[in-house]
Design an enzyme around this catalytic site. Structure first.
Site, mmCIF file in Angstrom:
data_model
loop_
_atom_site.group_PDB
_atom_site.id
_atom_site.type_symbol
_atom_site.label_atom_id
_atom_site.label_comp_id
_atom_site.label_asym_id
_atom_site.label_seq_id
_atom_site.Cartn_x
_atom_site.Cartn_y
_atom_site.Cartn_z
ATOM 1 N N HIS A 1 -2.705 -1.415 -3.440
ATOM 2 C CA HIS A 1 -4.372 -0.656 -2.710
ATOM 3 C C HIS A 1 -3.959 0.562 -4.189
ATOM 4 C CE1 HIS A 1 -4.718 -1.905 1.528
ATOM 5 N NE2 HIS A 1 -4.981 -2.454 0.871
ATOM 6 N N ASP B 1 -4.618 -4.526 5.711
ATOM 7 C CA ASP B 1 -4.317 -5.403 5.185
ATOM 8 C C ASP B 1 -3.557 -6.340 5.132
ATOM 9 O OD1 ASP B 1 -6.210 -6.328 3.275
ATOM 10 O OD2 ASP B 1 -6.026 -5.215 1.848
ATOM 11 N N SER C 1 0.661 -1.459 -0.083
ATOM 12 C CA SER C 1 -0.007 0.011 0.296
ATOM 13 C C SER C 1 1.122 1.582 -0.350
ATOM 14 C CB SER C 1 -0.688 0.165 0.989
ATOM 15 O OG SER C 1 -2.108 1.026 1.249
#
Ligand SMILES: C[S@@+](CC[C@H](N)C(=O)[O-])C[C@H]1O[C@@H](n2cnc3c(N)ncnc32)[C@H](O)[C@@H]1O
Lengths: 275, 188
Positions: B39, B133, B12
């Protein structure tokens, strides 16, 4: 999300035949990976711990089944999702549709109707809404109930306004709806030529002939064989030289109908039926 | 035989430069498939696959279509605004369901799916990022016999994601970006 309840492939088979037998919906050729996630998610939300309990509830409780069905399908949608796609409709497809006396458009798997509203806005802005007929269909009755109300949660309007502008929209987006507390109601005017009704792509037939069929982000929930079957239904629902639009990551490559189409927009996945 | 069929990379905020370096370090003969989940912004058309593709090294990064079959010696990037799932017959399935960990694609979703299809044949690599995540997905991979590498939080631009993964998975290997590169460059 994942709680640690697991469910075997055999149990999924059993569940599918139970639903088919008791309620007539056929999920046998849905893509397993997401179907299994959905089943686990439903169990989690309903606080059901075992596969046995799930079967028990589904067998004995119609109300529970209605709830289950409503949450089993992926109902997520957006207005002007993939603004590029809508831009392509505006610049390439709609000018051609303008030559038809009546423009008939089918949104297969329309969820709660945001895609249909977006299309109505495009047609309105092209001065074509008056002679257009938009059909939004879905398997899930709860989605259609929402769609008929023309209501969208207010929290998403900022994103949708942004998408609208990205799609080439030139108006003030807020003139299309009235804000009411936590939701926006889209104008009746905009919705006057839209009909929502239940249609199951797996078991129902062709019901009309269209100049444009949009079936976006629905095929991803099917396995290859069912994608093939449904693409045949979509193709048979198109007038000669009609357009088919599928999701940006969906493809006709694995289907028998691919030879019947020319590619109109390879990025936005818009195809034109040859004859 | 290669030790893995799949190397799954999740990242991310702050991970993109490292992903590029890792891809460049891959031996050209690698026999596994690399699956990258990053992401990204939704509804902003981005050509991230082009950004990550380095033509001189011949690392071609591809966003798969739905139901595309996973091939060895290939690098895949999860398309934006979909979750990326894997079917038992080893093809991709895209899914447009609710965000998970505020993300779509979610790293957990792909890791969990890979764990159930590929079992011990997966190596998960989790890089810099600002949320948690990937931690649960890594747990699924490890408990199905796969292996896991977490970027050393001290070297990450955003440490939250690697830290959360390590809290949940203390047995994962902790490596600096250079360490990960070395590991991958000798894994064919
Ligand atoms: C992710 S939504 C797609 C909504 C919209 N087309 C879009 O792209 O934003 C998928 C929809 O397909 C519907 N669906 C699933 N199976 C179906 C079937 N067999 N027949 C008709 N609709 C179906 C679901 O109920 C859901 O509303």
């Amino acid at each position: 999300m994942m709680n640690l309840t697991q469910i075997t492939n055999g149990e999924i088979d059993e569940l599918i035949s139970l639903i088919r037998h008791n309620y007539g919906y056929d999920f046998g050729d849905y893509a397993r990976a997401s179907f299994q996630r959905r089943v686990l998610r439903c169990m989690d939300q309903a606080g059901i711990r075992s596969f046995f309990d799930l079967k028990y509830e589904l067998t004995n409780d119609q109300t529970f089944f209605n709830w289950f069905l409503q949450n089993l399908t992926v109902n997520v949608t957006e207005m002007f999702r993939d603004p590029m796609f809508y831009k392509s409709l505006r610049t390439t497809i709609i000018p051609i549709l303008a030559s038809y006396p009546t423009i008939k458009i089918w949104h297969a798997g329309c969820a709660t109707g945001e895609e249909v509203l977006s299309m109505a806005i495009l047609l309105q802005e092209a001065g074509l809404l008056e002679r257009s007929r938009l059909y939004g269909t879905d398997l899930n009755p709860a989605n259609l109930e929402r769609a008929r109300q023309g209501i969208v949660p207010m929290q998403y309007m900022k994103d949708y306004t942004y998408n609208y502008i990205q799609s080439g929209g030139k108006n003030d987006f807020s003139t299309y709806y009235t804000a009411r507390y936590d939701h926006a109601i889209f104008n009746k005017e905009l919705r006057r030529n839209i009909v929502f009704s239940q249609h199951n792509l797996v078991t129902d037939q062709v019901f009309n002939e269209f100049q444009l069929v949009c079936c976006r982000n629905v095929l991803i929930y099917f396995n290859r064989q069912l994608q093939n079957q449904v693409c045949r239904l979509l193709t048979d629902s198109l007038a000669p030289l009609g357009y088919l639009a599928i999701g940006m990551k969906e493809s006709l490559i694995f289907t028998d109908v691919r030879q019947q189409f020319d590619v109109t927009d390879s990025v936005c996945r818009i195809y034109r039926r040859k004859t | 035989m290669a030790p893995f069929d799949i190397i799954a990379i999740g990242g991310s905020a702050g991970s993109i430069p490292i992903v590029s370096e890792l891809l460049e370090a891959l031996p050209s003969t690698f026999q596994y498939a690399v699956i990258i989940v990053l992401h990204r912004l939704r509804n902003v058309y981005s050509e991230m696959n082009r950004v990550l593709t380095t033509s001189d090294k011949g690392t071609y990064v591809h966003e798969p279509d739905d139901k595309e079959v996973i091939q060895p010696n290939s690098i895949y990037l999860a398309p934006q605004n979909y979750h990326l799932l894997i079917e038992a017959d080893r093809c991709f399935s895209l899914d447009y369901s609710e965000l998970v960990n505020y993300s779509r694609p979610s790293i957990d979703v792909t890791f969990e799916s890979l764990a159930s299809v590929y079992g011990s044949r997966v190596l998960a690599v989790l890089l810099s990022g600002a949320n948690d995540d990937g931690a649960l997905g890594m747990e699924a991979i490890l408990s199905n016999g796969g292996q896991a590498i977490v970027q050393d939080p001290a070297t990450a631009a955003y440490a939250a994601m690697p830290r959360a993964a390590l809290e949940r998975n203390p047995t994962a290997l902790v490596l600096s970006p250079d360490g990960i590169i070395k590991f991958l460059s000798i894994t064919t």
